[in-house]
Enzyme design. Structure first.
Site, PDB file in Angstrom:
ATOM      1  N   ASP A   1       1.044  -3.320  -0.433  1.00 24.82           N
ATOM      2  CA  ASP A   1      -0.072  -3.513   0.491  1.00 24.82           C
ATOM      3  C   ASP A   1      -0.194  -2.349   1.465  1.00 24.82           C
ATOM      4  O   ASP A   1      -1.278  -1.811   1.696  1.00 24.82           O
ATOM      5  CB  ASP A   1       0.103  -4.823   1.269  1.00 24.82           C
ATOM      6  CG  ASP A   1       0.113  -6.038   0.364  1.00 24.82           C
ATOM      7  OD1 ASP A   1      -0.243  -5.906  -0.820  1.00 24.82           O
ATOM      8  OD2 ASP A   1       0.489  -7.129   0.844  1.00 24.82           O
TER       9      ASP A   1
ATOM     10  N   ALA B   1      -7.092 -14.424   2.716  1.00 32.66           N
ATOM     11  CA  ALA B   1      -7.784 -14.226   1.443  1.00 32.66           C
ATOM     12  C   ALA B   1      -7.007 -13.308   0.506  1.00 32.66           C
ATOM     13  O   ALA B   1      -7.489 -12.961  -0.569  1.00 32.66           O
ATOM     14  CB  ALA B   1      -9.183 -13.658   1.692  1.00 32.66           C
TER      15      ALA B   1
END
Length: 386
Positions: free
Chosen positions: A173, A124
């Protein structure tokens, strides 16, 4: 944090290994604005969110590394921690890569046990892999008493992904998972790694992700092409202007002046990056002013640029953003991530979330015959001990 998940991971560890572990949580992330700017030395605006990975980790007094993916019901064992190399078990490589990075920095890694599970939805675009890497890096830093700074842990996690998972990711990230702060987003300068926090009131706007459920095969090849197109643009600019190290240093005036040499496609790619960096700056000013409508306007601008100039959107993402525009209580929406599928990120007034989800889901199912999966997230602190 899911206490039930933490209890399940703890119980699994105790049953398997028979001693008390360290419990760590590592969040996934969203990126509110600043897409495809990271590898161009630009700005991003991520936040750590409450979809997390939970770890139970302990030193076992042997030479063995024993890893358990609780959600998958799978185990991996390495006989000798001193001889780490990439294996055939895909998920284990994210963890082995982290241990290997400690070794490469001269820190001996003894045998350890690790059970992990999570609520970060796979595929996702919320960086489940970075959460896995950062959680173990944090735990090993505690056990080995290496006292590494968080930025060094982010680099360890990033390089683990490069070397053992084979993904040449930027540092955003891992940075977001480690540096997240409750109620705040963080603007990262991907060139200098300087960062600054900005307030984000989730009582004024909820973050809702809409998962298109598709991933077009273009994604990986087009990603590399975009990087090359940006590099080509920089090389042209460098022939005319001093001090251009990346598109971060370029202005629209400079791009317009060499448009003929760049060609239409490369010009559009470069223009998008220059304008997206400006949008990140404007969005941060909006947060300081409490102007969510202004922030949302920058998000819509980001999506339009990704769709028209950078050309990494797809029909499913475009329909989701248009449906969000028409839904009540929406401040802004855009595609999030590399593109060609994945999620849109939407800022929605708290009292309108249910109505928003129903409205967008209806449009999406009518258009594509697909059920829409959505996730509501709140902003939380980065990696830490439970």
């Amino acid at each position: 944090m899911s206490f039930l998940l933490a209890q399940a991971v703890l119980a699994d560890f105790q049953q398997r290994f028979g001693y008390e572990p360290l419990l760590v949580r590592a969040p996934g992330r969203v990126n509110l604005i600043g897409e495809h700017t990271d590898y161009n030395g630009g700005f991003v605006l991520p936040a750590a969110v409450d979809k997390e990975m939970t770890f139970a980790v302990g030193l076992n007094g042997t030479e063995k590394i024993r890893l358990v993916a609780h959600d998958l019901g799978e185990e991996f064992e390495l006989p000798n921690a001193a001889e780490i190399s990439p294996g055939d078990t895909h998920w284990a490589n994210y963890l082995l890569g982290v241990a290997s990075q400690f070794q490469l920095r001269g820190h001996a890694v003894p045998g350890f046990d690790c059970v992990f599970a999570g609520t970060v939805p796979m595929g996702a675009g919320m960086s489940s892999s970075a959460a896995v890497e950062c959680g173990l890096a944090f735990a090993l830093n505690q056990f080995l008493k290496t006292n590494l700074e968080k930025m060094e842990l982010a680099r360890i996690a990033q390089f683990a992904e490069h070397t053992y998972a084979g993904v040449q990711c930027g540092i955003m990230d891992q940075f977001a998972s480690l540096f997240g702060r409750d109620g705040q987003v963080v603007r990262l300068d991907c060139r200098s790694l300087a960062y600054e926090y900005f307030p984000f009131d989730t009582n004024a706007a909820r973050i809702v992700l809409c998962n298109s459920g598709v991933k077009h095969s273009l994604a990986s090849s087009e990603y590399n092409t975009r990087r090359q197109e940006c590099e080509r643009g920089v090389s042209v600019l460098q022939q005319h202007y001093e001090g251009i190290g990346s598109l971060r240093d370029a202005t629209m005036t400079q791009l317009e002046a060499v448009k003929g040499e760049l060609g239409g496609t490369v010009f559009r790619r470069c223009a998008y990056v220059v304008q997206e960096n400006a949008r990140v700056e404007a969005a941060c000013q909006c947060l300081n002013a409490g102007d969510l409508a202004g922030f949302g306007k920058q998000m819509y601008g980001s999506h339009a640029g990704l769709r028209d100039d950078y050309e990494v959107s797809c029909a499913e993402l475009d329909v989701l953003v248009e449906a969000a525009k028409a839904a009540p209580g929406v401040f802004g929406a855009r595609m999030m991530g590399g593109g060609f599928g994945g999620c849109t990120i939407n800022l929605v007034a708290p009292g309108k979330v249910d109505e928003f989800i129903a409205s967008v889901s209806k449009v999406y199912e009518e258009k594509f015959g697909l059920k829409l999966e959505t996730y509501q997230t709140t902003i939380v602190d980065g990696v830490g001990v439970i």
